[in-house]
Design an enzyme around this catalytic site. Structure first.
Site, short mmCIF file in Angstrom:
data_model
loop_
_atom_site.label_atom_id
_atom_site.label_comp_id
_atom_site.label_asym_id
_atom_site.label_seq_id
_atom_site.Cartn_x
_atom_site.Cartn_y
_atom_site.Cartn_z
N GLY A 1 -0.52 12.34 5.42
CA GLY A 1 -1.32 12.33 4.21
C GLY A 1 -2.81 12.40 4.42
N GLY B 1 2.19 8.12 -2.22
CA GLY B 1 3.41 8.72 -1.73
C GLY B 1 4.56 7.76 -1.53
N SER C 1 0.85 -1.19 0.00
CA SER C 1 0.00 0.00 0.00
C SER C 1 0.88 1.24 0.00
CB SER C 1 -0.88 0.01 1.26
OG SER C 1 -0.06 0.18 2.42
N GLY C 2 0.24 2.39 0.15
CA GLY C 2 0.96 3.61 0.47
C GLY C 2 1.20 3.68 1.96
N ASP C 3 1.52 4.87 2.45
CA ASP C 3 1.85 5.03 3.87
C ASP C 3 0.62 4.93 4.78
OD1 ASP C 3 4.72 5.60 3.58
OD2 ASP C 3 4.03 7.38 2.53
N GLY C 4 -0.57 5.15 4.22
CA GLY C 4 -1.77 5.21 5.06
C GLY C 4 -2.06 3.95 5.83
N GLY D 1 1.24 2.78 -3.32
CA GLY D 1 0.32 3.88 -3.08
C GLY D 1 0.73 5.13 -3.82
#
Length: 490
Positions: free
Chosen positions: A452, A211, A177-180, A209
């Protein structure tokens, strides 16, 4: 067994058949497999070997090597590819002994054997499911890692799962995923009654993701590209490092951050550019130009405890960290972080009153706090940031001409922006933000962006009608050094 031919540094050496040719195969004490097959060959077990299987009388080594198939024990410098190497011991006793030595060596590396994998199919370019299927899963299977996969269904789903997951069944958590999703997992762990044990669970990041700041920071720290194959190999190899966690407090409300907090220009670009999401990542550059042309400045004040060597910034002040919880609404929304329950982790126990505080007053163009060097794959926000030094890196922009600001933002990819005379760059161990209205439009306020996501929206800000976890008011940040654990390339 032909032990007489083994070198003093070898722990096992035998004649085996490779591609129909008999050759000497040696396992050295420093974990290298050496043999001759159209030239001298070598595999470094720790770095290149994923696992092995027995196929009848043969041993099949599953590995990752440089795409140019240059195996000289020098490490990969190009694109990594999967490759099998097949050895045929001359008798069953040899095969059994090779099997045991290879198994013992791999086991001695402390690699994870059971992983729980989050896949976020909605983030970024919606590529996470494909990344998992094409890259992550095959490599984990080659490494004989048992996996349990959970696709996230909605925002905060990963937090909910992490909050109740039986962690005794796993050696680590991986976020494709991204950082979320990483942020959700950390907050889910810290909301548990057994948070002190849960937060020790190693966390792995595979970039999929928008970022990908954490994955980029980890891989760039060893000069590797921010690619899914490199990221999941870091998990498979099992190396770990500590990660600071920032506790954000406003009244009784807490949120735990692992990446960054921004207010002003950076937050406005990150959040308001979502209206141009159809442009992909180009939306950030496009909207940044708009925001510079119509530049906003925000009144307010920051207070901080500087790291040694940064005591000259700001003016001396006393701690005044009483925070309000007014208008703090916690209901499900598309951009709402997670509220931490009172039975979970309450944040670091720090005697803030007796620390040496400094203060800087606005107006500000941007306030940016960072926990790791990269905010995204193309944004080296804080080039001096460390994963577990107990400090956050503060990047502050006060007054700045528009042309200089444009030049400054163009240097984000290299970290050169921190050298600008219009930027104050320092490290802090505690921080208080008192956000105010726009300097030219006092009836309008700003956005506070954490990892984010929107933490708070002021009056007149973008989508200000949406509920948020915290109010647009004073908040306090403290750092818990090395609280979390990450899988790391080295």
């Amino acid at each position: 067994m032909d032990q007489s031919e083994s070198s003093p540094q070898s722990i096992l050496s035998d004649r085996v058949t490779v591609n129909g040719t008999v050759t000497q195969l040696t396992l050295t004490a420093d974990g290298k497999l050496r043999w001759t097959d159209r030239g001298q060959r070598c595999l470094t077990i720790e770095k290149e070997v994923l696992g092995f299987v027995i196929e009848g009388a043969r041993i099949r080594i599953k590995a990752v090597v440089d795409s140019e198939d240059s195996i000289f024990c020098a490490g990969s410098k190009g694109t990594l590819v999967r490759k099998d190497f097949v050895f045929h011991p001359l008798n069953e006793d040899q095969q059994r002994i090779w099997f045991q030595h290879l198994r013992d060596y791999l086991d001695s590396l402390g690699r994870p054997k059971r992983l729980f994998v989050f896949v976020n199919p909605f983030g970024g370019k919606k590529s996470a499911s494909k990344v998992f299927r094409d890259v992550v899963k095959p490599l984990l299977e080659d490494a004989d890692v048992q996996i349990t996969v959970q696709e996230t269904k909605h925002q905060l789903h990963a937090k909910e799962v992490a909050n109740t997951l039986d962690l005794t069944k796993y050696d680590g958590i991986v976020c494709v995923s991204g950082d979320g999703i990483l942020v959700e997992v950390v907050n889910g762990f810290l909301a548990r009654e057994d948070w002190n044990d849960a937060i020790k669970m190693p966390l792995g990041m595979v970039p999929a993701g928008t970022g990908n700041g954490m994955a980029k920071s980890l891989l760039d720290s060893v000069g590797e590209p921010c690619e899914a194959s490199n990221a999941i190999l870091a998990v498979i190899r099992g190396h770990k490092r500590s990660l600071d966690v920032a506790a954000i407090l406003q009244g009784e409300t807490k949120f735990f951050s692992v990446l960054m907090l921004s207010w002003g220009l950076v937050a406005d670009i990150d959040i308001e550019s979502e209206k141009y999401r159809w442009m992909g990542t180009a939306r950030l550059d496009f909207y940044a130009i708009q925001r510079i042309i119509h530049l906003r400045k925000y009144n307010g004040r920051i207070s901080f405890v500087p790291a040694p060597g940064f005591e000259s910034y700001g003016e001396p002040s006393n701690y005044n960290g009483e925070t309000t919880g007014k208008q703090s609404i916690s209901i499900s929304s598309q951009e709402q972080p997670v509220k931490i329950d009172q039975h979970g982790y309450q944040g670091p126990d720090v005697d803030l009153i007796n620390l040496e505080w400094r203060t800087i007053s606005g107006p500000f163009v941007s306030i940016w706090l960072h926990n790791v060097p990269w905010g995204g794959e193309d944004v080296m926000a804080a080039p001096d940031a460390k994963f577990s030094d107990g400090y956050l890196d503060l990047i502050l922009i006060g007054e700045c001409p528009k042309l200089s600001l444009l030049t400054l933002l163009s240097e984000l990819k290299t970290g050169g922006h921190v050298k600008s005379p219009y930027v104050i760059y320092l490290k802090v161990k505690a921080f208080v933000l008192e956000p105010g209205p726009r300097a030219d439009e006092p009836m309008k306020e700003g956005i506070i962006d954490v990892d984010g996501e929107v933490l708070a929206r002021g009056n007149g800000s973008y989508k200000c009608e949406r509920p948020t976890l915290m109010a647009y008011d004073k908040l306090q940040i403290t750092v818990d050094p090395g609280l979390a654990t990450l899988f790391t390339p080295v």
